[in-house]
Design an enzyme around this catalytic site. Structure first.
Site, PDB file in Angstrom:
ATOM      1  N   LYS A 159      29.287  59.052  57.665  1.00 15.22           N
ATOM      2  CA  LYS A 159      28.137  59.559  58.424  1.00 15.22           C
ATOM      3  C   LYS A 159      27.185  60.316  57.500  1.00 15.22           C
ATOM      4  O   LYS A 159      25.966  60.177  57.596  1.00 15.22           O
ATOM      5  CB  LYS A 159      28.633  60.470  59.563  1.00 15.22           C
ATOM      6  N   GLN A 164      33.426  66.482  64.619  1.00 12.59           N
ATOM      7  CA  GLN A 164      34.282  65.298  64.492  1.00 12.59           C
ATOM      8  C   GLN A 164      35.577  65.492  65.294  1.00 12.59           C
ATOM      9  O   GLN A 164      36.283  66.467  65.122  1.00 12.59           O
ATOM     10  CB  GLN A 164      34.599  65.052  63.006  1.00 12.59           C
ATOM     11  N   ASP A 214      26.246  63.404  69.971  1.00  8.18           N
ATOM     12  CA  ASP A 214      27.269  62.414  70.335  1.00  8.18           C
ATOM     13  C   ASP A 214      27.249  62.083  71.820  1.00  8.18           C
ATOM     14  O   ASP A 214      27.977  61.200  72.267  1.00  8.18           O
ATOM     15  CB  ASP A 214      28.661  62.958  69.986  1.00  8.18           C
TER      16      ASP A 214
END
Ligand code: NDP
Length: 308
Positions: free
Chosen positions: A53, A97, A121
Site C-alpha cells: 500500500k 491494518q 477503508d
C-alpha cells in the site's frame, strides 16, 4: 467452455492511472492527498500488505505516514497515539491494518479514530450507513474494486441473481449491498446456510469470500456464471495442493520450489471450465483492493466522496 479471465492487474493499473491527473490537480492547489498507515505488531502478512500500500502511494504521489506501534499496545494507548491525526489537515485517510492484536478493541479504534471523515477503508458505522442508504461515502475497497471490474468488463448486473458466500462487514455484506444497488437480486450465504451448493448454483454472479481453499467446487457453479473469487489462502499441504492443481504443472512446480501456493476459495479448474468470466488468484481481486484504497484517499482529499 472456458471462462474469460478478469484481469485485476490491468484494471488496477487503469484505475490508478486515472487517479494521476486528479492528484496533480490537488497538488496544484497545495493539497497533496495523504494517507496514514497504521500497522500494529509484526504480523508478516500484514507487513506485506502495508508495504504494498505504501509503495502504491509513493508511485502515485500520495503522501504516506506510517505508525508502527508494538503488538502489546493497549486500545487506549493506540487511540491516544492516533487521535491527533483527526486534526491533521495533511491526512485525508487513516488505514488501520487488520487484524489487530487480540487485546485491542478494533471497533473502538475504528469508531474513535477513523469514522469521522477519514474512513478510507469504509469499515466504520457511518460509512456503512451511507452504503446502506446508497449515499456517497467511502466504500470498502475489495467490494468496490469488484464493482469497478464488473463495470469495466461491461458485465450486466441488473436483473441477475447474485449469490455472495460470506457475510463479513468488510467483504460479504458491502458486496451484497453494492450489487443490490445495481439491481441484482441478491442471496447471502454463510456457514449456517443449508444446501450451499444448491444456492450457489442459482447464481449468475457468484462471489466467494470465505477464506477456505477450494470450498466452492464444480457442484456450486452454474455453467456460464461469472465467478469472483475473493479468497486468499496460502496452502502448504502437499495433498491439497496436488488435488487443486493437478491440471497446472506450473503451480505444482512453484509449490515444489517455495513450499506454498496462494489459492482462492473456488476450485481453480472448475472455475475456468464452467464460468463465463472469472477472477484468478492471484491477479484477480487482490490488486483492485489497493487501487480502490488509493481512489478512496484521493476522493477524501477532494471531498468528492464524503457528503451527508
Ligand atoms: P471472514 O472470516 O470475516 O468471513 C468469512 C465468511 O465466510 C463468514 O461470513 C463465514 O460465515 C463464511 N463461511 C465460513 N465457512 C463457511 C462455509 N463452510 N460455508 C459457507 N460460508 C462459510 O473473512 P473475510 O470476509 O475477511 O475474508 C474472506 C476471504 O477473502 C479470506 O480468504 C480473505 O483472506 C480474503 N480477502 C481477500 C481480499 C483481497 O484483497 N483479495 C481482501 C479481504 C479479504 P459465518 O458468518 O457464518 O461465520
Amino acid at each position: 467452455m472456458s471462462g474469460v479471465v478478469l484481469d485485476g492487474k490491468r484494471i488496477s493499473r487503469e484505475i490508478q492511472d486515472e487517479l494521476r491527473p486528479r492528484i496533480t490537480a490537488l497538488r496544484a492547489q497545495g493539497k497533496q492527498p495523504g494517507l496514514a498507515v497504521v500497522l500494529v505488531g509484526d504480523n508478516p502478512a500484514s507487513q506485506i500488505y502495508v508495504r504494498n500500500k505504501i509503495r502504491a502511494c509513493e508511485d502515485l504521489g500520495i503522501r504516506s505516514v506510517e505508525f508502527m506501534p508494538p503488538g502489546n499496545i493497549s486500545t487506549d494507548e493506540l487511540i491516544a497515539l492516533l487521535k491527533p491525526l483527526q486534526d491533521d489537515a495533511s491526512v485525508h485517510g487513516i488505514l488501520v491494518q487488520m487484524p489487530l492484536p487480540k487485546q485491542i478493541d478494533s471497533e473502538r479504534v475504528v469508531a474513535e479514530v477513523v469514522d469521522a471523515g477519514r474512513d478510507v477503508d469504509g469499515f466504520g458505522t457511518h460509512s456503512l450507513g451511507l452504503l446502506v442508504r446508497n449515499k456517497p461515502g467511502p466504500r470498502a475497497c475489495t467490494p468496490a474494486g469488484i464493482m469497478e471490474m464488473l463495470r469495466r468488463y461491461q458485465i450486466p448486473i441488473a436483473g441477475k441473481h447474485a449469490v455472495i458466500v460470506g457475510r463479513s462487514d468488510i467483504v460479504g455484506k458491502p458486496m451484497a449491498l453494492l450489487l443490490l444497488h445495481q439491481n441484482a437480486t441478491v442471496t447471502i450465504c454463510h456457514s449456517r446456510t443449508a444446501n450451499l451448493a444448491e444456492e450457489c448454483r442459482r447464481a449468475d454472479i457468484l462471489v466467494a469470500a470465505i477464506g477456505h481453499a477450494g470450498l466452492i467446487t464444480r457442484d456450486h457453479i452454474k455453467p456460464g456464471a461469472v465467478v469472483i473469487d475473493v479468497g486468499m489462502n496460502r496452502l502448504t499441504d502437499k495433498a491439497q495442493v496436488e488435488r487443486l492443481f493437478a491440471h497446472d504443472p506450473q503451480r505444482l512446480a512453484s509449490f515444489g520450489k517455495n513450499g506454498s501456493v496462494l489459492t482462492g476459495d473456488v476450485e481453480p479448474l472448475a472455475m475456468q471450465e464452467l464460468s463465463s468470466y472469472y477472477t484468478p488468484v492471484p491477479g484477480g481481486v487482490g490488486p483492485l483492493t489497493i487501487a480502490m484504497l488509493m481512489s478512496n484517499t484521493v476522493g477524501l482529499a477532494e471531498g468528492s466522496i464524503w457528503r451527508d
